[in-house]
Design a protein around this motif. Sequence first.
Motif, short mmCIF file in Angstrom:
data_model
loop_
_atom_site.label_atom_id
_atom_site.label_comp_id
_atom_site.label_asym_id
_atom_site.label_seq_id
_atom_site.Cartn_x
_atom_site.Cartn_y
_atom_site.Cartn_z
N LYS A 3 0.83 -1.21 0.00
CA LYS A 3 0.00 0.00 0.00
C LYS A 3 0.86 1.26 0.00
O LYS A 3 0.57 2.23 -0.71
CB LYS A 3 -0.93 -0.01 1.22
N HIS A 4 1.93 1.24 0.79
CA HIS A 4 2.80 2.41 0.88
C HIS A 4 3.46 2.70 -0.48
O HIS A 4 3.48 3.86 -0.94
CB HIS A 4 3.87 2.17 1.93
N TYR A 5 4.00 1.66 -1.12
CA TYR A 5 4.60 1.86 -2.44
C TYR A 5 3.57 2.34 -3.45
O TYR A 5 3.88 3.18 -4.31
CB TYR A 5 5.24 0.55 -2.92
N ASP A 6 2.36 1.79 -3.37
CA ASP A 6 1.29 2.22 -4.29
C ASP A 6 0.97 3.70 -4.11
O ASP A 6 0.76 4.43 -5.09
CB ASP A 6 0.02 1.40 -4.06
N GLU A 7 0.93 4.14 -2.87
CA GLU A 7 0.63 5.55 -2.60
C GLU A 7 1.74 6.45 -3.13
O GLU A 7 1.47 7.52 -3.71
CB GLU A 7 0.45 5.77 -1.09
N LEU A 8 2.99 6.03 -2.94
CA LEU A 8 4.11 6.79 -3.50
C LEU A 8 3.98 6.90 -5.02
O LEU A 8 4.18 7.98 -5.60
CB LEU A 8 5.44 6.13 -3.14
N TRP A 9 3.65 5.77 -5.65
CA TRP A 9 3.53 5.75 -7.11
C TRP A 9 2.40 6.67 -7.59
O TRP A 9 2.60 7.44 -8.54
CB TRP A 9 3.29 4.33 -7.59
N GLU A 10 1.24 6.58 -6.97
CA GLU A 10 0.11 7.40 -7.41
C GLU A 10 0.41 8.89 -7.25
O GLU A 10 0.06 9.70 -8.12
CB GLU A 10 -1.15 7.02 -6.63
N ASN A 11 1.07 9.24 -6.16
CA ASN A 11 1.44 10.65 -5.95
C ASN A 11 2.45 11.10 -7.01
O ASN A 11 2.34 12.20 -7.56
CB ASN A 11 2.01 10.85 -4.55
N ALA A 12 3.45 10.25 -7.27
CA ALA A 12 4.46 10.60 -8.27
C ALA A 12 3.85 10.65 -9.67
O ALA A 12 4.18 11.52 -10.48
CB ALA A 12 5.60 9.59 -8.23
N LEU A 13 2.94 9.73 -9.94
CA LEU A 13 2.32 9.66 -11.27
C LEU A 13 1.60 10.97 -11.61
O LEU A 13 1.69 11.47 -12.74
CB LEU A 13 1.35 8.48 -11.33
N GLN A 14 0.90 11.52 -10.64
CA GLN A 14 0.22 12.80 -10.87
C GLN A 14 1.23 13.89 -11.23
O GLN A 14 0.98 14.71 -12.12
CB GLN A 14 -0.57 13.20 -9.62
N LYS A 15 2.37 13.89 -10.54
CA LYS A 15 3.41 14.87 -10.83
C LYS A 15 4.00 14.64 -12.22
O LYS A 15 4.21 15.58 -13.00
CB LYS A 15 4.52 14.79 -9.78
N PHE A 16 4.29 13.37 -12.52
CA PHE A 16 4.91 13.04 -13.81
C PHE A 16 4.00 13.44 -14.96
O PHE A 16 4.46 13.97 -15.98
CB PHE A 16 5.21 11.54 -13.89
N GLN A 17 2.71 13.16 -14.82
CA GLN A 17 1.77 13.49 -15.89
C GLN A 17 1.65 14.99 -16.12
O GLN A 17 1.26 15.43 -17.20
CB GLN A 17 0.40 12.87 -15.58
N ALA A 18 2.02 15.75 -15.10
CA ALA A 18 2.03 17.22 -15.22
C ALA A 18 3.44 17.74 -15.54
O ALA A 18 3.67 18.94 -15.51
CB ALA A 18 1.51 17.85 -13.94
N SER A 19 4.35 16.80 -15.84
CA SER A 19 5.76 17.14 -16.10
C SER A 19 6.38 17.90 -14.94
O SER A 19 7.26 18.75 -15.14
CB SER A 19 5.89 17.95 -17.40
N ALA A 20 5.93 17.59 -13.74
CA ALA A 20 6.45 18.26 -12.54
C ALA A 20 7.52 17.40 -11.88
O ALA A 20 7.45 17.08 -10.69
CB ALA A 20 5.31 18.55 -11.57
N PHE A 21 8.53 17.02 -12.66
CA PHE A 21 9.68 16.31 -12.11
C PHE A 21 10.51 17.28 -11.29
O PHE A 21 10.52 18.48 -11.54
CB PHE A 21 10.52 15.72 -13.25
N GLU A 22 11.24 16.76 -10.30
CA GLU A 22 12.04 17.61 -9.42
C GLU A 22 13.51 17.22 -9.52
O GLU A 22 13.98 16.35 -8.78
CB GLU A 22 11.54 17.48 -7.98
N PRO A 23 14.26 17.84 -10.43
CA PRO A 23 15.69 17.54 -10.56
C PRO A 23 16.44 17.86 -9.27
O PRO A 23 16.12 18.80 -8.55
CB PRO A 23 16.15 18.44 -11.71
N ASP A 24 17.46 17.04 -8.99
CA ASP A 24 18.28 17.22 -7.80
C ASP A 24 19.33 18.29 -8.08
O ASP A 24 20.20 18.10 -8.94
CB ASP A 24 18.96 15.89 -7.46
#
Length: 229
Positions: free
Chosen positions: A5-26
């Motif tokens: 469940k924890h990994y799934d939640e991380l993925w869903e949160n990241a997926l929303q960002k990725f689909q908006a091209s909201a990647f966060e470069p280091d």
Amino acid sequence: MNLEKHYDELWENALQKFQASAFEPDPFLNSAEDDRFGLTLLFRPDAAVKESIGAFLQELRQVEPAQYYYPASDLHVTVMSVISCHAGFRLADIDKAAYKNVLQECLAEVKTFRVNFRGITASPSCVMVQGFPASGQLNDLRDKLRESFRKTSLQQTMDSRYILRTAHITAVRFKEPLQNPAVFLEKLQDFRNRSFGGTVVGKVELVYNDWYQRQALVQRVDAFRLNQP
């Protein structure tokens, strides 16, 4: 913790960002002045798992060659960040023998355990391979480490960033804006539930490390063999 469940939640949160091209470069990946070091207890996946992860990373690299892909030598699972990476920390600042003594006591009765690596998850700044311990030994060890170190006066920053319960391997960090985000995301989706194999953990290492666990900068302080079941 329900790791799935924890990994799934991380993925869903990241997926929303990725689909908006909201990647966060280091911002530190290209910095020659990054002075963050720490003290970490970790273990490394076996050669077959590293090879499977390497094949995955090669596919991603063909789409986005400018990102940071962990070499096989640097892949690891953090058991505990004893001292989280921070600017100016040096190995000479601590009594290494005192840390070894605490760890030897904590590990004295710990038996080997298996971790299965299946699927990937992500955050806006990185891609991770999901690890699933086959027993509760890893988190039992983490709890013992927390308890033992808190009884001492030794410098430690356990759980200062978050309470560590996962067994993931960070495999990719974003270094700059993606050129082909849609294709990259498709590749991630292809590996979302792919098996990377498993590792029987028979040894853990205490290392002095930079933020990215780069082999050229890591110094092994000690290694500890776990007991056979």
